[in-house]
Write a protein that holds these residues in place. Structure first.
Motif, PDB file in Angstrom:
ATOM      1  N   ASN A  88       0.821  -1.201   0.000  1.00 45.07           N
ATOM      2  CA  ASN A  88       0.000   0.000   0.000  1.00 45.07           C
ATOM      3  C   ASN A  88       0.861   1.260   0.000  1.00 45.07           C
ATOM      4  N   GLY A  89       0.930   1.941  -1.144  1.00 46.44           N
ATOM      5  CA  GLY A  89       1.727   3.164  -1.278  1.00 46.44           C
ATOM      6  C   GLY A  89       1.142   4.333  -0.506  1.00 46.44           C
ATOM      7  N   GLY A  90      -0.167   4.313  -0.266  1.00 47.39           N
ATOM      8  CA  GLY A  90      -0.787   5.399   0.485  1.00 47.39           C
ATOM      9  C   GLY A  90      -0.296   5.462   1.912  1.00 47.39           C
ATOM     10  N   MET A  91      -0.072   4.308   2.502  1.00 48.90           N
ATOM     11  CA  MET A  91       0.402   4.267   3.890  1.00 48.90           C
ATOM     12  C   MET A  91       1.821   4.828   3.975  1.00 48.90           C
ATOM     13  N   GLU A  92       2.644   4.500   2.996  1.00 45.57           N
ATOM     14  CA  GLU A  92       4.010   5.025   2.996  1.00 45.57           C
ATOM     15  C   GLU A  92       3.991   6.549   2.956  1.00 45.57           C
ATOM     16  N   GLN A  93       3.154   7.117   2.107  1.00 47.87           N
ATOM     17  CA  GLN A  93       3.085   8.579   1.992  1.00 47.87           C
ATOM     18  C   GLN A  93       2.583   9.207   3.289  1.00 47.87           C
ATOM     19  N   GLN A  94       1.628   8.580   3.939  1.00 47.82           N
ATOM     20  CA  GLN A  94       1.128   9.096   5.219  1.00 47.82           C
ATOM     21  C   GLN A  94       2.221   9.071   6.283  1.00 47.82           C
ATOM     22  N   LEU A  95       3.002   8.008   6.310  1.00 48.92           N
ATOM     23  CA  LEU A  95       4.103   7.922   7.271  1.00 48.92           C
ATOM     24  C   LEU A  95       5.172   8.977   6.979  1.00 48.92           C
ATOM     25  N   ARG A  96       5.455   9.208   5.709  1.00 46.64           N
ATOM     26  CA  ARG A  96       6.433  10.242   5.347  1.00 46.64           C
ATOM     27  C   ARG A  96       5.921  11.631   5.750  1.00 46.64           C
ATOM     28  N   THR A  97       4.634  11.853   5.603  1.00 47.83           N
ATOM     29  CA  THR A  97       4.035  13.127   6.012  1.00 47.83           C
ATOM     30  C   THR A  97       4.128  13.291   7.533  1.00 47.83           C
ATOM     31  N   LEU A  98       3.857  12.220   8.268  1.00 45.71           N
ATOM     32  CA  LEU A  98       3.974  12.249   9.728  1.00 45.71           C
ATOM     33  C   LEU A  98       5.410  12.533  10.146  1.00 45.71           C
ATOM     34  N   ARG A  99       6.359  11.892   9.493  1.00 48.16           N
ATOM     35  CA  ARG A  99       7.772  12.106   9.799  1.00 48.16           C
ATOM     36  C   ARG A  99       8.152  13.564   9.549  1.00 48.16           C
ATOM     37  N   ALA A 100       7.706  14.103   8.422  1.00 47.51           N
ATOM     38  CA  ALA A 100       8.004  15.505   8.087  1.00 47.51           C
ATOM     39  C   ALA A 100       7.413  16.460   9.124  1.00 47.51           C
ATOM     40  N   SER A 101       6.236  16.129   9.648  1.00 47.51           N
ATOM     41  CA  SER A 101       5.635  17.009  10.655  1.00 47.51           C
ATOM     42  C   SER A 101       6.457  16.985  11.950  1.00 47.51           C
TER      43      SER A 101
END
Length: 155
Positions: free
Chosen positions: A69-82
């Protein structure tokens, strides 16, 4: 009696001056203690956030790849960036060392060598495993919260 009165006035003036000096010292100590406490709080808070960033990095590695699931990876990257944004707002920066960078005395203070291949040449960074974090203090100094974990080679 006149002499006692003059002595009392002089003593009162000295005491008032001493009280002003002590109040100034008290104010200075209060401000410096508050600044020191604030820095220590930021460092403790940052270390907790850095641990959370490490956990997010592990999760990103687990969900990255074909057919996942690529969507989960993007959400985790967004969380990391925050979380990185929160650290940056408090003067903490993430740093990495590029492969091929020669290890010198200054760099040695910022890296932790977790694997090394010895040889006759000067050591160079081959790979970075985990990023480091530096806190820039209000006094122009820096505190290394975590060193960059690297692999070096002298071949």
């Amino acid at each position: 009696s006149e002499e006692a009165k003059l002595s009392e006035i002089a003593l009162t003036a000295k005491l008032k001056e001493r009280v002003r000096d002590l109040e100034a010292k008290h104010d200075l100590l209060r401000r410096s203690l508050q600044a020191s406490t604030d820095e220590n709080t930021v460092i403790l808070f940052a270390n907790d956030l850095i641990k959370r960033i490490d956990l997010i990095d592990i999760l990103i590695q687990r969900v990255t790849g074909p057919g996942i699931n690529g969507g989960m990876e993007q959400q985790l990257r967004t969380l990391r960036a925050s979380l990185e944004d929160i650290l940056e707002a408090h003067g903490i920066a993430e740093f990495k060392v590029a492969p091929g960078t020669e290890v010198d005395v200054d760099l040695r203070r910022h890296i932790a060598i977790v694997e090394s291949i010895s040889g006759p040449a000067r050591p160079k960074v081959v790979e970075s495993f985990r990023p480091g974090f530096i806190y820039s203090t209000g006094r122009g100094g820096e505190v290394v919260l975590r060193k960059v974990e690297v692999k070096t080679s002298s071949e």
